[in-house]
Motif scaffolding. Structure first.
Motif, mmCIF file in Angstrom:
data_model
loop_
_atom_site.group_PDB
_atom_site.id
_atom_site.type_symbol
_atom_site.label_atom_id
_atom_site.label_comp_id
_atom_site.label_asym_id
_atom_site.label_seq_id
_atom_site.Cartn_x
_atom_site.Cartn_y
_atom_site.Cartn_z
ATOM 1 N N GLU A 187 -16.343 48.023 5.987
ATOM 2 C CA GLU A 187 -16.055 46.828 5.208
ATOM 3 C C GLU A 187 -15.317 47.208 3.929
ATOM 4 O O GLU A 187 -15.508 48.293 3.388
ATOM 5 C CB GLU A 187 -17.358 46.089 4.849
ATOM 6 C CG GLU A 187 -18.080 45.549 6.078
ATOM 7 C CD GLU A 187 -19.327 44.768 5.702
ATOM 8 O OE1 GLU A 187 -19.775 44.896 4.536
ATOM 9 O OE2 GLU A 187 -19.854 44.041 6.574
ATOM 10 N N GLN A 190 -13.781 42.988 7.286
ATOM 11 C CA GLN A 190 -14.278 44.056 8.157
ATOM 12 C C GLN A 190 -13.137 44.541 9.036
ATOM 13 O O GLN A 190 -12.426 43.764 9.671
ATOM 14 C CB GLN A 190 -15.430 43.529 9.018
ATOM 15 C CG GLN A 190 -16.144 44.644 9.792
ATOM 16 C CD GLN A 190 -17.361 44.127 10.537
ATOM 17 O OE1 GLN A 190 -17.270 43.853 11.722
ATOM 18 N NE2 GLN A 190 -18.468 43.990 9.833
ATOM 19 N N TRP A 191 -12.987 45.848 9.092
ATOM 20 C CA TRP A 191 -11.919 46.442 9.902
ATOM 21 C C TRP A 191 -12.298 46.377 11.377
ATOM 22 O O TRP A 191 -13.408 46.705 11.765
ATOM 23 C CB TRP A 191 -11.707 47.898 9.486
ATOM 24 C CG TRP A 191 -10.663 48.597 10.321
ATOM 25 C CD1 TRP A 191 -9.337 48.341 10.358
ATOM 26 C CD2 TRP A 191 -10.890 49.672 11.251
ATOM 27 N NE1 TRP A 191 -8.703 49.176 11.234
ATOM 28 C CE2 TRP A 191 -9.637 50.004 11.814
ATOM 29 C CE3 TRP A 191 -12.027 50.371 11.655
ATOM 30 C CZ2 TRP A 191 -9.488 51.020 12.744
ATOM 31 C CZ3 TRP A 191 -11.874 51.380 12.578
ATOM 32 C CH2 TRP A 191 -10.607 51.703 13.128
ATOM 33 N N ARG A 192 -11.375 45.918 12.199
ATOM 34 C CA ARG A 192 -11.592 45.829 13.642
ATOM 35 C C ARG A 192 -10.732 46.870 14.327
ATOM 36 O O ARG A 192 -9.497 46.832 14.235
ATOM 37 C CB ARG A 192 -11.223 44.431 14.158
ATOM 38 C CG ARG A 192 -12.036 43.299 13.547
ATOM 39 C CD ARG A 192 -13.470 43.319 14.054
ATOM 40 N NE ARG A 192 -13.546 43.122 15.477
ATOM 41 C CZ ARG A 192 -13.584 41.928 16.067
ATOM 42 N NH1 ARG A 192 -13.553 40.840 15.331
ATOM 43 N NH2 ARG A 192 -13.665 41.843 17.372
#
Length: 244
Positions: free
Chosen positions: A219, A232-234
């Motif tokens: 995050e 949030q990184w996906r």
């Protein structure tokens, strides 16, 4: 006499009030030229195997499958007095209006009585989904021919007999096979209960077999203008496991 056959006492009371049948009789409401009576659910039940042959009182593998050539219906002991009243009224009626619930089970509750009591007069169907005065009056003004909903009876009858054939035969089969393996209880099998039980068991097993694994999220605190937010990184799908 025009007879209205309802599914339950409360339903009969509401319809009787609209029809002006305000005098209480034996298992019915009486009015000028009209009588309203009721069932208490199913007044009849499919006979057990031993009603066809006394040897079926014993559970024997060699007797299976049990498939009646001619199906028998028995009066339910708990509601026998109301059945007696309905039967008497069917024999006296010159016209019948089926006023049970507007579904296949409601149709069967009435039609199995018509068959069992051998009523042969004209039949109409009151198709009703609400029991307020306005809805009852509207339905009374648009009675359906009895033949229009007769197929619902066959549908419910098919379901009922399928339940009997599966329940009576498969319960005996699995219980007897269980005894051969040392289990002394009864193993009931049902068309609905058994697949439902399977769903519950499968879910319980999946919960019991669940293995927790570590999971991390990346995050970052960002800001757009004067508005702060967390993102949030996906990761790309080909970089993730089956849980994402």
């Amino acid at each position: 006499m025009r007879l209205f056959l309802c599914e339950k006492p409360s339903q009969a009371k509401d319809i009787a009030k609209v029809l002006g049948a305000n005098r209480r009789g034996d298992g019915c409401w009486l009015g000028p030229g009209v009588t309203v009576t009721w069932c208490i659910g199913h007044l009849l039940e499919t006979a057990p195997p031993d009603a066809y042959d006394t040897r079926y009182k014993r559970w024997v593998l060699g007797d299976l499958p049990i498939v009646p050539e001619r199906w028998k219906m028995l009066v339910k002991p708990k509601t026998a007095s109301q059945f007696k009243a309905v039967k008497r009224l069917l024999l006296e009626a010159s016209e019948l209006v089926i006023a049970t619930d507007a579904d296949r089970e409601g149709e069967m509750i009435a039609r199995e009585l018509v068959e069992h009591c051998r009523y042969r007069g004209p039949i109409q169907r009151l198709w009703l989904s609400a029991l307020d005065d306005a809805s009852i009056r509207k339905a009374l003004a648009a009675l359906k021919p009895g033949a229009e909903t007769f197929s619902l009876y066959h549908s419910a009858l098919g379901r009922s007999r399928a339940d009997w054939l599966i329940g009576m035969n498969m319960s005996r089969l699995f219980t007897l096979l269980g005894r051969q393996s040392g289990y002394q209880g009864v193993l009931p099998v049902g068309r609905v209960q058994t697949p439902t039980l399977r769903l519950v068991v499968d879910r319980d097993r999946s919960i019991a077999d669940f293995m927790p694994v570590p999971y991390w999220a990346i995050e970052v605190a960002l800001q757009a203008g004067d508005v702060p937010f967390t993102a949030q990184w996906r990761a790309a799908e080909d970089r993730c496991d089956d849980q994402g």
